[in-house]
Design a protein around this motif. Sequence first.
Motif, mmCIF file in Angstrom:
data_model
loop_
_atom_site.group_PDB
_atom_site.id
_atom_site.type_symbol
_atom_site.label_atom_id
_atom_site.label_comp_id
_atom_site.label_asym_id
_atom_site.label_seq_id
_atom_site.Cartn_x
_atom_site.Cartn_y
_atom_site.Cartn_z
ATOM 1 N N ARG A 160 11.545 -2.223 6.502
ATOM 2 C CA ARG A 160 10.883 -2.932 5.396
ATOM 3 C C ARG A 160 9.733 -2.111 4.823
ATOM 4 N N LEU A 161 9.053 -1.360 5.696
ATOM 5 C CA LEU A 161 8.002 -0.466 5.197
ATOM 6 C C LEU A 161 8.608 0.603 4.294
ATOM 7 N N PRO A 175 1.976 7.898 7.260
ATOM 8 C CA PRO A 175 1.968 8.018 8.729
ATOM 9 C C PRO A 175 1.121 6.951 9.413
ATOM 10 N N HIS A 176 -0.059 6.662 8.866
ATOM 11 C CA HIS A 176 -0.905 5.642 9.480
ATOM 12 C C HIS A 176 -0.310 4.249 9.315
ATOM 13 N N ALA A 177 0.317 3.997 8.168
ATOM 14 C CA ALA A 177 0.971 2.696 7.980
ATOM 15 C C ALA A 177 2.109 2.529 8.975
ATOM 16 N N MET A 219 0.822 -1.217 0.000
ATOM 17 C CA MET A 219 0.000 0.000 0.000
ATOM 18 C C MET A 219 0.857 1.268 0.000
ATOM 19 N N VAL A 220 1.924 1.276 0.832
ATOM 20 C CA VAL A 220 2.778 2.472 0.823
ATOM 21 C C VAL A 220 3.515 2.617 -0.506
ATOM 22 N N ALA A 221 3.702 1.508 -1.213
ATOM 23 C CA ALA A 221 4.332 1.603 -2.533
ATOM 24 C C ALA A 221 3.505 2.462 -3.485
ATOM 25 N N THR A 222 2.197 2.540 -3.250
ATOM 26 C CA THR A 222 1.327 3.370 -4.092
ATOM 27 C C THR A 222 1.755 4.831 -4.047
ATOM 28 N N GLY A 269 9.341 -0.814 0.986
ATOM 29 C CA GLY A 269 8.138 -0.874 0.153
ATOM 30 C C GLY A 269 7.863 0.451 -0.544
ATOM 31 N N LEU A 270 8.060 1.544 0.179
ATOM 32 C CA LEU A 270 7.923 2.869 -0.426
ATOM 33 C C LEU A 270 8.942 3.043 -1.544
ATOM 34 N N GLY A 271 10.173 2.585 -1.305
ATOM 35 C CA GLY A 271 11.210 2.672 -2.335
ATOM 36 C C GLY A 271 10.888 1.842 -3.560
ATOM 37 N N MET A 272 10.313 0.658 -3.363
ATOM 38 C CA MET A 272 9.940 -0.173 -4.503
ATOM 39 C C MET A 272 8.876 0.522 -5.356
ATOM 40 N N GLY A 273 7.950 1.214 -4.699
ATOM 41 C CA GLY A 273 6.961 1.972 -5.456
ATOM 42 C C GLY A 273 7.606 3.068 -6.276
ATOM 43 N N ARG A 274 8.629 3.707 -5.716
ATOM 44 C CA ARG A 274 9.340 4.752 -6.465
ATOM 45 C C ARG A 274 10.058 4.160 -7.673
ATOM 46 N N ILE A 275 10.590 2.949 -7.526
ATOM 47 C CA ILE A 275 11.235 2.295 -8.661
ATOM 48 C C ILE A 275 10.219 2.043 -9.770
ATOM 49 N N LEU A 276 9.075 1.473 -9.413
ATOM 50 C CA LEU A 276 8.050 1.184 -10.427
ATOM 51 C C LEU A 276 7.576 2.469 -11.094
#
Length: 377
Positions: A128-129, A107-109, A1-4, A132-139
């Motif tokens: 790890r959270l 923040p909520h995550a 979700m944070v990847a979004t 996940g945010l970084g993986m979203g930035r890659i995509l």
Amino acid sequence: MVATVGFGQSALLALVPIIVARTGLDAPAIGAVAFAGAMTFLVGAPLWGQRSQGLRVRFRVLAALMIVGQLLFLATLATPGLPGARALGLLMLSRIIYSAGASGLTPHAQATVANAVGPARRPAALARLGAGLGMGRILGSLVTLPGAAGLWPVLTALTLAPLTLLAAPDVQERAPSTRQTIPLRQLLSAVGPLLATGFILTLGFGQIQMTLGLFLQAWFGMDAHAAARWAGLAYALTAVVMIAVQLRLAPRPGGAMRHMRLGLALFALGSAVMLAPLFPALMAGALLAGAGVAMATPAYTASLVGRVPAGQQTAAAGWLASAHVLGQGAGALTGGLMFALWPGAPLLFCAAAGLILAMALHRFVGSPPGEAMDAGE
């Protein structure tokens, strides 16, 4: 979700040359759009923190706002011949609505993950959270690579990505515990220099992100689509390097000052290398600058948390997040303005700022912040 959230941020940056080509807006105007989104983040995150509903209800509202914002963005790019003022207004509105929703997600995550695990496991879980945010930035950085498929698959992915929030678990917020604190003035004195360091570093990195595609066009004569694809690839590779650095080289408390200084020096070196009139040098410089940011950020974050009592660590971390958002927004705005003066001006600023901070860090930040403060101090 944070990847979004990471996906939406990086995709917008990768699409800057295409947005300019389709709307006729210049770099300062697009920078103003990004700045409006950042300011909405700055205001929205604390407001969402006051909400009392469970996580599932909150995330449904966040998803709705993000989708509406992306639909407006899609409509702006899909409508040819819009007057400049109308295109700018629609882009501003779309980014404000999208950011109003996205500002509540991370923040909520973070709070949910932090409350779900014990103190010993909390740093690894939050790391790890962050990954996940970084993986979203890659995509998001890669959305322009399949250029032959056209723009519609990219816009569709941007619009539908927030639907992942509908899978949020129904977690209820725990009641806050009573915690000891120190006076606000003493707290600001302890963490102010670290907040300033985070702001300056993210401001510089935001300038690079905002202007990289445009810099490729000006420096190497690429067209808009080629510049967007290469900028997207550079964003993706930089995100990979940043994730690897943060997971492998997260500093221990005793080494925070050393890691900060090394990270700032790498950021300055990478920014300077990007000014070389060689494409491989530009890519290598972007990776070095990203590695520097990834090394310095957890170092000054650990230092900041170690300078305040446990009862105010959340507030201090929230201020740091606000400083990051403000820096990113100011970087997008000032990056566009500086690029209009000279394409290499943002990179020159980043090299100078990183070098000055690295050399003056001990005097600016103070004694190495390795120890945590307790209520007695």
